[in-house]
Design an enzyme around this catalytic site. Structure first.
Site, PDB file in Angstrom:
ATOM      1  N   ASP A  13      31.240  42.307  44.198  1.00 23.88           N
ATOM      2  CA  ASP A  13      31.427  42.043  42.649  1.00 23.88           C
ATOM      3  C   ASP A  13      30.502  40.741  42.172  1.00 23.88           C
ATOM      4  O   ASP A  13      29.963  39.899  42.970  1.00 23.88           O
ATOM      5  CB  ASP A  13      32.579  41.992  42.306  1.00 23.88           C
ATOM      6  CG  ASP A  13      32.865  41.577  40.976  1.00 23.88           C
ATOM      7  OD1 ASP A  13      32.380  42.269  39.798  1.00 23.88           O
ATOM      8  OD2 ASP A  13      33.904  40.745  40.527  1.00 23.88           O
ATOM      9  N   SER A  14      30.205  40.484  40.926  1.00 23.62           N
ATOM     10  CA  SER A  14      29.746  39.350  40.236  1.00 23.62           C
ATOM     11  C   SER A  14      30.587  37.989  40.671  1.00 23.62           C
ATOM     12  O   SER A  14      30.022  36.831  40.792  1.00 23.62           O
ATOM     13  CB  SER A  14      29.346  39.155  38.853  1.00 23.62           C
ATOM     14  OG  SER A  14      30.619  39.611  38.116  1.00 23.62           O
ATOM     15  N   CYS A  76      32.104  46.291  40.429  1.00 20.29           N
ATOM     16  CA  CYS A  76      31.452  45.739  39.297  1.00 20.29           C
ATOM     17  C   CYS A  76      31.019  46.472  38.407  1.00 20.29           C
ATOM     18  O   CYS A  76      30.335  47.560  38.568  1.00 20.29           O
ATOM     19  CB  CYS A  76      30.454  44.871  39.856  1.00 20.29           C
ATOM     20  SG  CYS A  76      29.641  43.800  38.362  1.00 20.29           S
ATOM     21  N   GLU A 154      41.917  34.744  33.761  1.00 19.63           N
ATOM     22  CA  GLU A 154      41.504  33.846  34.653  1.00 19.63           C
ATOM     23  C   GLU A 154      42.326  32.646  34.613  1.00 19.63           C
ATOM     24  O   GLU A 154      42.568  31.717  35.385  1.00 19.63           O
ATOM     25  CB  GLU A 154      39.973  33.600  34.363  1.00 19.63           C
ATOM     26  CG  GLU A 154      39.058  34.696  35.129  1.00 19.63           C
ATOM     27  CD  GLU A 154      37.630  34.328  35.028  1.00 19.63           C
ATOM     28  OE1 GLU A 154      37.212  33.163  34.482  1.00 19.63           O
ATOM     29  OE2 GLU A 154      37.029  35.083  35.603  1.00 19.63           O
ATOM     30  N   CYS A 185      37.171  47.198  32.932  1.00 20.52           N
ATOM     31  CA  CYS A 185      36.906  45.819  33.625  1.00 20.52           C
ATOM     32  C   CYS A 185      37.787  45.587  34.624  1.00 20.52           C
ATOM     33  O   CYS A 185      38.790  45.573  34.506  1.00 20.52           O
ATOM     34  CB  CYS A 185      36.851  44.587  32.331  1.00 20.52           C
ATOM     35  SG  CYS A 185      36.819  43.132  32.792  1.00 20.52           S
ATOM     36  N   HIS A 187      38.673  42.928  35.549  1.00 22.03           N
ATOM     37  CA  HIS A 187      39.897  41.841  35.323  1.00 22.03           C
ATOM     38  C   HIS A 187      41.263  42.446  34.929  1.00 22.03           C
ATOM     39  O   HIS A 187      42.421  42.092  34.855  1.00 22.03           O
ATOM     40  CB  HIS A 187      39.510  40.824  34.544  1.00 22.03           C
ATOM     41  CG  HIS A 187      38.493  39.742  35.044  1.00 22.03           C
ATOM     42  ND1 HIS A 187      37.394  39.938  35.505  1.00 22.03           N
ATOM     43  CD2 HIS A 187      38.661  38.359  35.200  1.00 22.03           C
ATOM     44  CE1 HIS A 187      36.706  38.741  35.942  1.00 22.03           C
ATOM     45  NE2 HIS A 187      37.492  37.935  35.795  1.00 22.03           N
TER      46      HIS A 187
END
Lengths: 270, 270
Positions: A13-14, A76, A154, A185, A187
């Site tokens: 993933d990034s 990703c 985050e 996404c 996240h």
């Protein structure tokens, strides 16, 4: 006769988001070694061109191949969208992306009205909408970008009142029209419970990572390649800032990450 | 004898934030032509290495020099921190950064207790704290990163209740201890009014951009280089996604941006 293959599964993933995919694979396949790469020096991928993402993905592919993995998961959304075909065309091992898996699950489970949520880039590209419609034309696909969700995750603010208000801001308009929400996404799975708790309604929240884990299991089983490691290992590699990865990554996984190394990914050019 | 110099002032940033600096310069110097460059292809700068930021800043410097500007403003905290010295050492025109200006203003105006707010990168680097202490050791400098502020500003949620809650989350702990807040991120001036309105207290909110505008004025005046354009021009250049720049940029400036061109900044390597 049942064969085994104890080589690792590679995931990339990034940055951190792909750890939600690792989490599902880890849960579903408890005897597999896993090698994770987070391209923390070059994140975010969402704002970069297709050409650049393909170049980065090839470097990571070369790195994971050197690590002798038996299967690669692109965890990703941007890289799945831009680089899956290229990697599949050059690879002699299976390569899996999140978008096809998520869309397949959505098409199977939705009762006709689904909301796809994601970053601005993913939503603007309409990649999930197109993929779902390529499988079934009978599903209404609504789309909503939720730019506050990534920083909220985050920051670890998973059920803060700011988060609940943000969920309501983005989703209130759709909630009476839909039966399912696709988390577009990596996240967002960390907000699944808060989204569910915000509404007194039975909504099916689809995390593509669960379908990816299922797909990995099926492919390995079919190829007689499931591992039987008794003490499986997890190795993490990043392109920048090991300490930040340990801090953020541990939040994603719910346990303290160990075994993180920093590498120069540009050394893996073709 | 008063001379004039009708060449433009050059301003650059990684993206949109620097427009708050342009806004103050535009206000203070109403007869000056301005050329703004936003490096939208390569943002954000905050997570990149010093070496990379110096390389990017040199390319932008070359571009602005080709445009024949008479003075350059680095309207970006990261680039000011990493590249100001380098650009000043190679430049034959004045180059100004936001950090020294903001710190000078803070040292002058604070009554002894100041809170610096910024992105995670800026706060972790302690660049404002060090700069303020290099001017005056008698000021207590508190620091707080506010990672939700940039996405809130970019979403245009300037006085949403989510924004007010976020302000309280980040600032409540400090508000009784401080007399001033320094806005250490070029996005934050858009939240100045909301921060002021959240607290029933006379807090001095310092926007480094105002000091930068003052400094530009003083330098040009001293050098007999103030312009006397009757109809001054604003030109905008970006390295990616002109449409997004127009959309977001107009929010920052409060009027519809025109005159935006996309360029390949990598052509301006030394």
């Amino acid at each position: 006769m049942i064969n085994t293959d104890n080589r690792a599964i590679g995931i990339f993933d990034s940055g951190f988001g792909g750890l939600t995919v690792l989490k599902e694979i880890e849960k579903k396949l408890s005897n597999e070694n896993i090698i994770y790469f987070g391209d923390t020096a070059r994140l975010p991928y969402g704002s970069k061109s297709k050409e650049t993402i393909i170049k980065y993905s090839k470097e990571i592919y070369n790195f994971l191949k050197k690590k002798n993995v038996k299967l690669i998961v692109i965890a990703c959304n941007t890289a799945s969208s831009f680089a899956l075909d290229t990697l599949q065309s050059i690879s002699d091992i299976p390569v899996i992306g999140v978008i096809k898996a998520g869309s397949r699950c959505a098409s199977r489970e939705s009762k006709g009205n689904i909301l796809v949520i994601g970053t601005k880039g993913t939503i603007k590209s309409e990649v999930y909408k197109k993929e779902i419609h390529s499988i079934s034309n009978n599903i209404n696909v609504y789309q909503q970008s939720c730019p506050l969700f990534v920083p909220l995750v985050e920051e670890g603010m998973l059920d803060d009142k700011i988060t609940i208000l943000s969920i309501k801001k983005y989703l209130d308009n759709y909630i009476d029209k839909i039966d399912s929400i696709l988390l577009g996404c990596t996240h967002y799975p960390l907000l699944k419970e808060s989204i569910q708790n915000t509404y007194n309604k039975n909504i099916n929240i689809i995390n593509p990572a669960e379908e990816v884990a299922e797909e990995v299991f099926n492919i390995l089983k079919q190829n007689n390649q499931l591992a039987n490691n008794v003490n499986r290992t997890l190795e993490f590699y990043v392109s920048d800032d090991r300490d930040k990865f340990i801090e953020y990554g541990s939040l994603f996984l719910g346990y303290k990450i160990k075994n993180v190394k920093e590498i120069d990914i540009e050394e893996y050019k073709a």
